[in-house]
Design an enzyme around this catalytic site. Structure first.
Site, PDB file in Angstrom:
ATOM      1  N   CYS A 193      47.853  38.801  50.174  1.00 35.98           N
ATOM      2  CA  CYS A 193      47.624  40.221  50.444  1.00 35.98           C
ATOM      3  C   CYS A 193      46.985  40.369  51.835  1.00 35.98           C
ATOM      4  O   CYS A 193      46.115  39.579  52.212  1.00 35.98           O
ATOM      5  CB  CYS A 193      46.728  40.837  49.368  1.00 35.98           C
ATOM      6  SG  CYS A 193      47.508  40.777  47.738  1.00 35.98           S
ATOM      7  N   CYS A 236      32.259  37.153  37.764  1.00 35.67           N
ATOM      8  CA  CYS A 236      33.560  37.275  38.415  1.00 35.67           C
ATOM      9  C   CYS A 236      34.048  35.860  38.671  1.00 35.67           C
ATOM     10  O   CYS A 236      33.435  35.116  39.450  1.00 35.67           O
ATOM     11  CB  CYS A 236      33.388  38.050  39.720  1.00 35.67           C
ATOM     12  SG  CYS A 236      34.920  38.172  40.650  1.00 35.67           S
ATOM     13  N   CYS A 269      43.007  40.465  52.225  1.00 40.71           N
ATOM     14  CA  CYS A 269      42.154  39.601  51.391  1.00 40.71           C
ATOM     15  C   CYS A 269      41.937  38.253  52.059  1.00 40.71           C
ATOM     16  O   CYS A 269      42.884  37.580  52.467  1.00 40.71           O
ATOM     17  CB  CYS A 269      42.798  39.412  50.018  1.00 40.71           C
ATOM     18  SG  CYS A 269      41.838  38.326  48.940  1.00 40.71           S
ATOM     19  N   SER A 272      46.337  45.722  40.552  1.00 45.04           N
ATOM     20  CA  SER A 272      46.027  46.009  41.954  1.00 45.04           C
ATOM     21  C   SER A 272      47.200  46.745  42.579  1.00 45.04           C
ATOM     22  O   SER A 272      48.205  46.136  42.917  1.00 45.04           O
ATOM     23  CB  SER A 272      45.779  44.694  42.699  1.00 45.04           C
ATOM     24  OG  SER A 272      44.586  44.116  42.245  1.00 45.04           O
ATOM     25  N   CYS A 283      44.989  31.258  46.993  1.00 47.94           N
ATOM     26  CA  CYS A 283      45.879  32.216  46.350  1.00 47.94           C
ATOM     27  C   CYS A 283      47.192  32.251  47.122  1.00 47.94           C
ATOM     28  O   CYS A 283      47.188  32.176  48.348  1.00 47.94           O
ATOM     29  CB  CYS A 283      45.243  33.606  46.343  1.00 47.94           C
ATOM     30  SG  CYS A 283      46.185  34.807  45.378  1.00 47.94           S
ATOM     31  N   GLU A 307      34.554  29.436  44.188  1.00 46.21           N
ATOM     32  CA  GLU A 307      33.387  30.306  44.133  1.00 46.21           C
ATOM     33  C   GLU A 307      33.466  31.224  42.924  1.00 46.21           C
ATOM     34  O   GLU A 307      34.542  31.676  42.533  1.00 46.21           O
ATOM     35  CB  GLU A 307      33.322  31.147  45.411  1.00 46.21           C
ATOM     36  CG  GLU A 307      33.010  30.286  46.626  1.00 46.21           C
ATOM     37  CD  GLU A 307      32.864  31.077  47.915  1.00 46.21           C
ATOM     38  OE1 GLU A 307      32.025  30.682  48.729  1.00 46.21           O
ATOM     39  OE2 GLU A 307      33.572  32.069  48.122  1.00 46.21           O
ATOM     40  N   GLY A 353      42.306  33.795  43.450  1.00 50.04           N
ATOM     41  CA  GLY A 353      43.549  33.474  42.736  1.00 50.04           C
ATOM     42  C   GLY A 353      44.168  34.630  41.988  1.00 50.04           C
ATOM     43  O   GLY A 353      43.583  35.705  41.849  1.00 50.04           O
ATOM     44  N   CYS A 393      34.482  41.686  46.836  1.00 44.97           N
ATOM     45  CA  CYS A 393      35.919  41.548  46.567  1.00 44.97           C
ATOM     46  C   CYS A 393      36.656  41.105  47.815  1.00 44.97           C
ATOM     47  O   CYS A 393      36.474  41.679  48.882  1.00 44.97           O
ATOM     48  CB  CYS A 393      36.535  42.876  46.173  1.00 44.97           C
ATOM     49  SG  CYS A 393      35.827  43.584  44.728  1.00 44.97           S
TER      50      CYS A 393
HETATM   51  N1  SAH Z   1      44.834  38.423  42.243  1.00 41.65           N
HETATM   52  C1  SAH Z   1      44.143  39.416  41.471  1.00 41.65           C
HETATM   53  C2  SAH Z   1      42.623  39.273  41.578  1.00 41.65           C
HETATM   54  C3  SAH Z   1      42.169  39.498  43.000  1.00 41.65           C
HETATM   55  S1  SAH Z   1      40.611  40.060  43.459  1.00 41.65           S
HETATM   56  C4  SAH Z   1      44.545  40.788  41.921  1.00 41.65           C
HETATM   57  O1  SAH Z   1      45.209  40.901  42.941  1.00 41.65           O
HETATM   58  O2  SAH Z   1      44.246  41.767  41.240  1.00 41.65           O
HETATM   59  C5  SAH Z   1      40.240  41.572  42.769  1.00 41.65           C
HETATM   60  C6  SAH Z   1      40.466  42.790  43.657  1.00 41.65           C
HETATM   61  O3  SAH Z   1      39.852  42.735  44.940  1.00 41.65           O
HETATM   62  C7  SAH Z   1      41.936  43.027  43.879  1.00 41.65           C
HETATM   63  O4  SAH Z   1      42.237  44.349  43.557  1.00 41.65           O
HETATM   64  C8  SAH Z   1      42.054  42.765  45.340  1.00 41.65           C
HETATM   65  O5  SAH Z   1      43.172  43.400  45.895  1.00 41.65           O
HETATM   66  C9  SAH Z   1      40.748  43.283  45.873  1.00 41.65           C
HETATM   67  N2  SAH Z   1      40.465  42.878  47.250  1.00 41.65           N
HETATM   68  C10 SAH Z   1      40.978  41.826  47.918  1.00 41.65           C
HETATM   69  N3  SAH Z   1      40.506  41.789  49.178  1.00 41.65           N
HETATM   70  C11 SAH Z   1      39.671  42.840  49.316  1.00 41.65           C
HETATM   71  C12 SAH Z   1      38.857  43.334  50.376  1.00 41.65           C
HETATM   72  N4  SAH Z   1      38.802  42.704  51.557  1.00 41.65           N
HETATM   73  N5  SAH Z   1      38.131  44.425  50.147  1.00 41.65           N
HETATM   74  C13 SAH Z   1      38.154  45.040  48.958  1.00 41.65           C
HETATM   75  N6  SAH Z   1      38.878  44.609  47.916  1.00 41.65           N
HETATM   76  C14 SAH Z   1      39.646  43.526  48.089  1.00 41.65           C
END
Ligand code: SAH
Length: 361
Positions: free
Chosen positions: A120, A109, A123, A220, A116, A96, A165, A339
């Site tokens: 986390c 984006c 996520c 992050s 991934c 996506e 990812g 996000c």
């Molecule tokens: N792997 C990369 C890109 C991830 S997405 C990273 O970790 O930075 C970009 C951002 O969205 C990251 O900061 C991630 O932690 C955040 N994110 C992930 N899940 C989320 C959620 N449920 N709500 C808000 N932000 C989220």
């Protein structure tokens, strides 16, 4: 004719590599630039449609290169204008990508992997598990498809590597993609318009620090103690806060440039005034700005979004200590494009929680 599996992706090569391949195949070098422009400026990746090439050359290219490029299979539009694209790849897996208009820039984006491996805790993409890295061609294709579909290929837009990812876990393909996107014969995207977001893989950060083509960096962070960060962002076990922040301190920044620290806010978990004060201390000596991301809740994610008052309080503590802070507006929640909400079927592992998350989409 090369066997299918060995054929390189015509639109996944840097211009110089395309030239070298053409040279090896006895095809005149200048055709490489022609083909590169067709693919990356005009979005035509099938050599049969490259009308200024001879018929012979078109057939030759079709037999020597793989030309099955990603395609958009569905598009959802949010009430706030955000658009989510489901893109199918040659192996029929999908990813996506999201278009976020007027932020104030136009922003794409894009994803760097299918699924991934970082896992986390908050996520949804992590819940899919990790299927595979995207190739440079597949990363570039997302930008090209969105730009052309939206009629933005002649305009300026921003790219954030914040889709599915971890880009530093797919370092080589990600950087190759950025070089292809930067080429003046393609979309000519300036690295200043690209932001790479990472959980903070320290060797990757160190490599990035030496890149000639340097995107903006977003890290992050999400927590201010190792104990809490390891629980939320498992790679912290290997690359703890002190190591990440040390790599950030050494990171070469152009004048007026700063590292963005992303901080997902989870109600009652990491959103207290003490967390905010610890964050200020951690960032001392780093040219930093903080982007607070109130959690985008999702089924199967065991956390809640804090109240606006709580987010404001946290932001105020940072601002009072002269840290530039912004609160990320959640976009596209109604189409699960916000996000951490990107997830597609076909990941590798599926626990009960993931099955449920998929069922409840
Ligand atoms: N792997 C990369 C890109 C991830 S997405 C990273 O970790 O930075 C970009 C951002 O969205 C990251 O900061 C991630 O932690 C955040 N994110 C992930 N899940 C989320 C959620 N449920 N709500 C808000 N932000 C989220």
């Amino acid at each position: 004719m090369a066997a299918a599996a060995e054929r390189p992706d015509l639109s996944g090569l840097e211009l110089q590599d395309l030239e070298a391949r053409f040279h090896t195949l006895g095809i005149e070098r200048f055709h490489a630039r022609q083909v590169f422009r067709w693919a990356h400026k005009r979005g035509i990746t099938d050599p049969h449609e490259m009308s200024d090439l001879s018929r012979d050359l078109r057939l030759r290219l079709a037999s020597e290169f793989s030309v099955t490029t990603p395609r958009i299979v569905s598009r959802s539009i949010s009430s706030d204008g955000t658009q989510k694209f489901l893109i199918q790849l040659a192996d029929r897996r999908s990813i996506e990508s999201v278009f976020i208009p007027d932020t104030p820039a136009m922003t794409f984006c894009i994803s760097s992997q299918i699924g991934c491996a970082m896992d986390c805790a908050f996520c949804l993409t992590g819940k899919m598990g990790f299927a595979r890295n995207l190739t440079a061609g597949e990363i570039v294709a997302q930008v090209r498809l969105l730009a052309i579909t939206l009629g933005l290929h002649e305009s300026r837009f921003n790219i954030v590597l914040m889709g599915m990812g971890e880009p530093l876990h797919n370092y080589d393909n990600t950087m190759k993609a950025l070089r292809i996107l930067h080429s003046e014969h393609g979309l000519a995207v300036s690295p200043r318009r690209v932001t790479l977001s990472t959980v903070g893989i320290v060797p990757g950060l160190e490599r990035l620090a030496r890149e000639p083509l340097m995107p903006n960096l977003a890290v992050s962070l999400h927590a201010t103690t190792d104990e809490q960060r390891t629980a939320l962002v498992p790679p912290n076990k290997k690359y703890p806060l002190a190591d990440i922040l040390e790599a950030c301190r050494r990171f070469p920044l152009k004048k007026r440039n700063r590292i963005t620290f992303e901080y997902v806010m989870l109600a009652g978990v990491n959103d207290t005034p003490d967390d905010a004060r610890r964050l200020v201390k951690l960032l001392a000596g780093i040219k930093a700005k903080v982007n607070l991301i109130p959690l985008n809740p999702a089924p199967g994610i065991p956390y809640e979004r804090p109240s606006d008052a709580r987010v404001d309080r946290f932001a105020q503590i940072l601002a009072d200590r002269h840290i530039t802070v912004s609160v990320r507006k959640s976009r596209g929640q109604d189409i699960r494009a916000a996000c951490g909400q990107l997830i597609v079927e076909g990941g590798t592992k599926k626990t009960a929680a993931q099955q449920m998350a998929l069922l409840m989409r």
